[in-house]
Design a protein around this motif. Structure first.
Motif, PDB file in Angstrom:
ATOM      1  N   ASP A 145       0.748  -1.287   0.029  1.00 52.83           N
ATOM      2  CA  ASP A 145       0.036  -0.092   0.070  1.00 52.83           C
ATOM      3  C   ASP A 145       0.963   1.226   0.031  1.00 52.83           C
ATOM      4  N   ALA A 146       1.844   1.294   0.663  1.00 53.12           N
ATOM      5  CA  ALA A 146       2.821   2.376   0.646  1.00 53.12           C
ATOM      6  C   ALA A 146       3.421   2.879  -0.753  1.00 53.12           C
ATOM      7  N   VAL A 147       3.454   1.878  -1.583  1.00 50.84           N
ATOM      8  CA  VAL A 147       3.746   2.305  -2.897  1.00 50.84           C
ATOM      9  C   VAL A 147       2.597   2.460  -3.641  1.00 50.84           C
ATOM     10  N   TYR A 148       1.533   1.686  -3.461  1.00 51.23           N
ATOM     11  CA  TYR A 148       0.446   1.795  -4.320  1.00 51.23           C
ATOM     12  C   TYR A 148      -0.112   3.052  -4.169  1.00 51.23           C
ATOM     13  N   GLN A 149      -0.081   3.657  -3.108  1.00 51.14           N
ATOM     14  CA  GLN A 149      -0.846   5.055  -2.851  1.00 51.14           C
ATOM     15  C   GLN A 149      -0.142   6.154  -3.586  1.00 51.14           C
ATOM     16  N   LEU A 150       1.206   5.973  -3.828  1.00 51.62           N
ATOM     17  CA  LEU A 150       1.891   7.081  -4.593  1.00 51.62           C
ATOM     18  C   LEU A 150       1.419   6.884  -6.172  1.00 51.62           C
ATOM     19  N   GLY A 151       1.135   5.877  -6.695  1.00 51.45           N
ATOM     20  CA  GLY A 151       0.739   6.196  -8.034  1.00 51.45           C
ATOM     21  C   GLY A 151       1.837   6.309  -8.954  1.00 51.45           C
ATOM     22  N   PHE A 152       1.582   7.401  -9.893  1.00 48.04           N
ATOM     23  CA  PHE A 152       2.629   7.761 -10.597  1.00 48.04           C
ATOM     24  C   PHE A 152       3.911   8.495 -10.103  1.00 48.04           C
ATOM     25  N   ASN A 153       3.284   9.142  -8.769  1.00 50.52           N
ATOM     26  CA  ASN A 153       4.229   9.848  -7.939  1.00 50.52           C
ATOM     27  C   ASN A 153       5.751   9.113  -7.504  1.00 50.52           C
ATOM     28  N   PHE A 154       5.554   7.682  -7.626  1.00 50.92           N
ATOM     29  CA  PHE A 154       6.591   6.883  -7.274  1.00 50.92           C
ATOM     30  C   PHE A 154       7.846   7.090  -8.156  1.00 50.92           C
ATOM     31  N   LEU A 155       7.454   7.541  -9.242  1.00 50.97           N
ATOM     32  CA  LEU A 155       8.875   7.924 -10.308  1.00 50.97           C
ATOM     33  C   LEU A 155       9.401   9.170  -9.766  1.00 50.97           C
ATOM     34  N   LEU A 156       8.711   9.979  -9.114  1.00 49.46           N
ATOM     35  CA  LEU A 156       9.391  11.242  -8.637  1.00 49.46           C
ATOM     36  C   LEU A 156      10.120  11.133  -7.245  1.00 49.46           C
ATOM     37  N   VAL A 157       9.141  10.461  -6.560  1.00 44.04           N
ATOM     38  CA  VAL A 157       9.861  10.229  -4.834  1.00 44.04           C
ATOM     39  C   VAL A 157       9.261   8.686  -4.445  1.00 44.04           C
ATOM     40  N   PRO A 158      10.064   7.792  -4.374  1.00 44.98           N
ATOM     41  CA  PRO A 158      11.713   7.813  -4.013  1.00 44.98           C
ATOM     42  C   PRO A 158      12.543   7.713  -5.331  1.00 44.98           C
ATOM     43  N   ILE A 159      11.871   7.336  -6.421  1.00 46.28           N
ATOM     44  CA  ILE A 159      12.801   7.010  -7.320  1.00 46.28           C
ATOM     45  C   ILE A 159      13.885   7.977  -7.902  1.00 46.28           C
ATOM     46  N   PHE A 160      13.369   9.025  -8.650  1.00 42.75           N
ATOM     47  CA  PHE A 160      14.128  10.006  -9.074  1.00 42.75           C
ATOM     48  C   PHE A 160      14.855  10.739  -8.238  1.00 42.75           C
ATOM     49  N   THR A 161      14.460  11.094  -6.893  1.00 44.56           N
ATOM     50  CA  THR A 161      15.397  11.693  -5.928  1.00 44.56           C
ATOM     51  C   THR A 161      16.461  10.757  -5.192  1.00 44.56           C
TER      52      THR A 161
END
Length: 332
Positions: A145-161
């Motif tokens: 759920d911690a990742v699923y709730q992020l949706g496409f924001n997962f690409l920005l935080v934490p991945i890109f950061t």
């Protein structure tokens, strides 16, 4: 005894266990760099969380695949899989594919397989193969759920950061050591190009030859064509200084034929006939490494001398030219 050694030699070859040519210093530097990188990413992201700059579950402010990226960036900084576009593109494309697969495929097992497989294909076509990207795609599907709730924001935080921070540390840390350059192109720009004239060589291997050979192999090689040609150019210059054969073949000593790849071989002279030359002057040898390992043979001393390129000794687990061979090649 020879049969057992031959068995273990074959087993090592099948398992892909190769001798490591890096020094202890280089190993420790790689370990230190990886430790600093992960600590910096962890610390910087945690500070951003504390300041409220990042709104994300603390369980995923740094993803596990960054640990794998640290291995590549600091243990193999000159490798094709470690370069900036491979790092950034590999993680971001894989994260995007993972999120899409989670949203479109209800069955998690199927979504996980499709995500990783599609990430590999995408990285191939976009020229950004980075193995940890597969783990990033999988995290987007199985992270909970911690990742699923992020949706496409997962690409920005934490991945890109995460990617941006570890990339910054890699550039700064590797710049502290003159022989380590990241990105690898920095080293090429600073290094003077010295080549022998094509007329001095029987056959001149070109950049196009390497490109064709890599294409014919039809498998990803973790070295760029430019890096491969530079390495071969240095090897050619080293070989062209002088081509000589040992003046004497002495019992108990080891000799190499100086060839590359599967044709390379090291033989030790284990006995000699001491009969008058040339017909009866024979030596008995044992193959210690390379082609025909652990085989034994007998031949004329003069034939052995023509086969041998130089005398070698075993040093720190690697075969190197003996001091006598170096003196013969460079008498001055």
């Amino acid at each position: 005894m020879g049969d057992y050694l031959g068995f273990f030699h074959e087993l090592r070859a099948y398992l892909g266990i190769e001798r490591n040519n890096t020094s202890h210093r280089e190993k420790l530097i790689s370990a230190l760099g990886a430790a600093l990188a992960i600590a910096c990413v962890f610390w910087a992201t945690q500070r951003a969380l504390s300041a409220g700059l990042i709104d994300i579950s603390t369980s995923f402010f740094i993803i596990a695949s960054m640990g794998a990226s640290a291995v590549l960036l600091f243990a193999v900084p000159h490798g094709a899989l470690s370069q900036p576009w491979a790092l950034v593109g590999g993680h971001l494309i894989s994260a995007l594919i993972g999120v899409i697969c989670h949203k479109l495929i209800a069955h998690q097992t199927l979504a996980a397989g499709v995500a990783v497989g599609s990430a590999v294909a995408a990285m191939y076509y976009l020229r950004c193969i980075h193995p940890p990207g597969g783990a990033t795609a999988l995290t987007a599907v199985t992270g909970g759920d911690a990742v699923y709730q992020l949706g496409f924001n997962f690409l920005l935080v934490p991945i890109f950061t995460n990617v941006l921070l570890i990339l910054l540390v890699a550039v700064l840390f590797n710049s502290l050591f003159s022989w380590r350059r990241y990105p690898v192109h920095l080293g090429r720009r600073a290094k003077p190009v010295v080549t022998a004239e094509p007329s001095d060589r029987e056959t001149e291997i070109t950049q196009e030859d390497f490109a064709a050979a890599i294409q014919e192999q039809d498998s990803f090689v973790d070295i760029t064509a430019e890096g491969l040609t530079e390495l071969l150019e240095l090897a050619k210059q080293h070989a062209e200084r002088n081509v000589v054969h040992p003046k004497e073949i002495i019992a108990g000593r080891c000799y190499s034929n100086g060839k590359l790849g599967r044709l390379w071989s090291v033989r030790q002279v284990v006995d000699e006939s001491m009969e008058p030359p040339p017909v009866q002057d024979r030596v008995i040898y044992k193959v210690l490494a390379g082609d025909g390992s652990y085989d034994t043979g007998i031949c004329l001393r003069d034939d052995f001398r023509r086969w041998a390129r130089f005398e070698v000794t075993l040093r720190n687990g690697h075969w190197v030219k003996s001091a006598e061979s170096i003196d013969e090649e460079h008498p001055d």
